[in-house]
Design a protein around this motif. Structure first.
Motif, PDB file in Angstrom:
ATOM      1  N   ILE A 108       0.868  -1.173   0.000  1.00  0.00           N
ATOM      2  CA  ILE A 108       0.000   0.000   0.000  1.00  0.00           C
ATOM      3  C   ILE A 108       0.904   1.223   0.000  1.00  0.00           C
ATOM      4  CG2 ILE A 108      -1.794   1.272   1.221  1.00  0.00           C
ATOM      5  CD1 ILE A 108      -2.682  -1.487   2.371  1.00  0.00           C
ATOM      6  N   THR A 115      -2.816   7.922   6.749  1.00  0.00           N
ATOM      7  CA  THR A 115      -2.649   6.772   5.863  1.00  0.00           C
ATOM      8  C   THR A 115      -1.891   5.654   6.561  1.00  0.00           C
ATOM      9  OG1 THR A 115      -2.182   6.146   3.589  1.00  0.00           O
ATOM     10  CG2 THR A 115      -0.478   7.414   4.724  1.00  0.00           C
ATOM     11  N   HIS A 127      -4.691   4.310   9.271  1.00  0.00           N
ATOM     12  CA  HIS A 127      -5.864   3.630   8.729  1.00  0.00           C
ATOM     13  C   HIS A 127      -5.554   2.602   7.642  1.00  0.00           C
ATOM     14  CE1 HIS A 127      -9.091   6.788  10.056  1.00  0.00           C
ATOM     15  NE2 HIS A 127      -8.429   6.262  11.067  1.00  0.00           N
ATOM     16  N   ASN A 128      -4.558   2.881   6.800  1.00  0.00           N
ATOM     17  CA  ASN A 128      -4.322   2.019   5.634  1.00  0.00           C
ATOM     18  C   ASN A 128      -3.131   1.067   5.811  1.00  0.00           C
ATOM     19  OD1 ASN A 128      -4.915   5.081   4.109  1.00  0.00           O
ATOM     20  ND2 ASN A 128      -6.383   3.424   3.889  1.00  0.00           N
ATOM     21  N   HIS A 188     -10.040  -1.368  10.649  1.00  0.00           N
ATOM     22  CA  HIS A 188      -9.361  -1.003   9.405  1.00  0.00           C
ATOM     23  C   HIS A 188      -8.782  -2.226   8.684  1.00  0.00           C
ATOM     24  CE1 HIS A 188      -9.904   3.143  10.468  1.00  0.00           C
ATOM     25  NE2 HIS A 188      -9.327   2.940  11.634  1.00  0.00           N
ATOM     26  N   VAL A 221      -7.726  -3.614   4.499  1.00  0.00           N
ATOM     27  CA  VAL A 221      -6.389  -4.052   4.069  1.00  0.00           C
ATOM     28  C   VAL A 221      -6.461  -5.488   3.543  1.00  0.00           C
ATOM     29  CG1 VAL A 221      -4.028  -4.496   4.838  1.00  0.00           C
ATOM     30  CG2 VAL A 221      -5.241  -2.455   5.646  1.00  0.00           C
TER      31      VAL A 221
END
Lengths: 171, 141
Positions: free
Chosen positions: B79, B92, B95-96, B130, B134
């Motif tokens: 990511i 980012t 959360h990511n 979250h 993913v």
């Protein structure tokens, strides 16, 4: 132009404003959702936009979530998508002119509606300026993902949604 | 923390400034430069370092932060976020679970870029709800 647009539940109102802006300019807009503010998951909508772009059902795609990262990364995981995550007009133009981007996105919690309108306007008007080097890089990016079921299998997220419903994912 | 950095020609100067800034901030950043003149190779060098776990995080600098985003995210398990401001630099990561950021030397000023890179490295993934997103990204590709 025919344009697909998607978002997650954080920025549905911003997405609707962006879609209205495009419709006023005469474009056909396919809104893949989400359509309300109920908690959902950005890969669902990034994949839907990416799929429409990859299958040439639309000319371009637009993805918006809180920061833009999640949904635009999801679109980028679809073979054939060349997505750009931008916060300003200059980057949106470069994405089209240099890399022939077919998806553009931003963060609805980061960039205001006025700037989003400017970004979309500039991205739609910009044209790819081919050079042998740019063509070669685009070809490389297009060839990166081996054959998989991401585009044709509309049920790829089912097992995760089931786990979500069963309380597997919690803070 | 093991950090890999890379840049193409247009990002070389900013990449050096970021390296100096980060090394002055924290003693425990082990920074390795994997730059190549070609942005595809630079990006893939960083991606491979993350994939084979020789590095924890990656930072890529070019003109607009567009090409590394396109290239890195076409890899399973990666990511990568284009970063232009503070909110995304932190969120980012939170959360990511973003492992790689890219910065655009023609778009974001030197001083801000250095701080964005540092804020990214200082932030941690929150996991929890979250993680389904993913997992979904990793299922796609």
């Amino acid at each position: 132009m025919k344009i697909a647009i998607g978002c997650d539940h954080i920025v549905t109102d911003i997405k609707i404003k962006a879609a209205e802006f495009l419709k006023k300019q005469g474009h056909t807009v396919i809104d893949v959702g989400t359509h309300d503010f109920l908690r959902t998951h950005y890969p669902i909508f990034g994949r839907k936009v990416g799929k429409l772009v990859a299958e040439n059902e639309v000319d371009l795609g637009i993805c918006i979530c809180g920061t833009g990262v999640g949904i635009n990364t999801a679109a980028q995981k679809v073979k054939g998508v060349r997505g750009a995550l931008v916060c300003d007009v200059q980057t949106a133009i470069a994405a089209k002119e240099d890399f022939n981007a077919n998806v553009v996105g931003t963060g609805g919690r980061v960039v205001g509606v006025g700037t989003i309108e400017y970004i979309l306007d500039a991205f739609l008007k910009a044209e790819y300026k081919p050079t042998p080097e740019r063509n070669a890089l685009i070809q490389k990016i297009n060839n990166m993902i081996p054959a998989n079921d991401c585009i044709e299998n509309d049920n790829i997220f089912d097992e995760y949604l089931k786990k979500w419903q069963n309380g597997f994912y919690h803070d | 923390m093991n950090v890999v950095i890379a840049a193409d020609k247009s990002g070389q100067k900013l990449k050096q400034l970021i390296r100096i800034f980060l090394e002055a901030k924290e003693n425990d950043y082990k920074i390795v430069d994997l730059s190549d003149s070609d942005i595809y190779t630079s990006t893939m060098n960083v991606v491979n370092a993350i994939t084979n776990k020789t590095a924890d995080r990656g930072i890529i600098v070019d003109a607009y932060a567009v090409a590394p985003f396109m290239i890195a995210n076409k890899n399973h398990g990666i990511i990568c976020a284009s970063i232009y401001e503070d909110y995304t630099a932190q969120m980012t990561r939170t959360h990511n679970n973003t492992q790689i950021i890219c910065l655009g030397a023609k778009i974001t000023a030197d001083n801000l870029s250095c701080k964005l890179a540092y804020n990214f490295l200082k932030s941690e993934y929150a996991g929890g709800r979250h993680q389904i997103r993913v997992d979904m990204l990793n299922r796609m590709l």
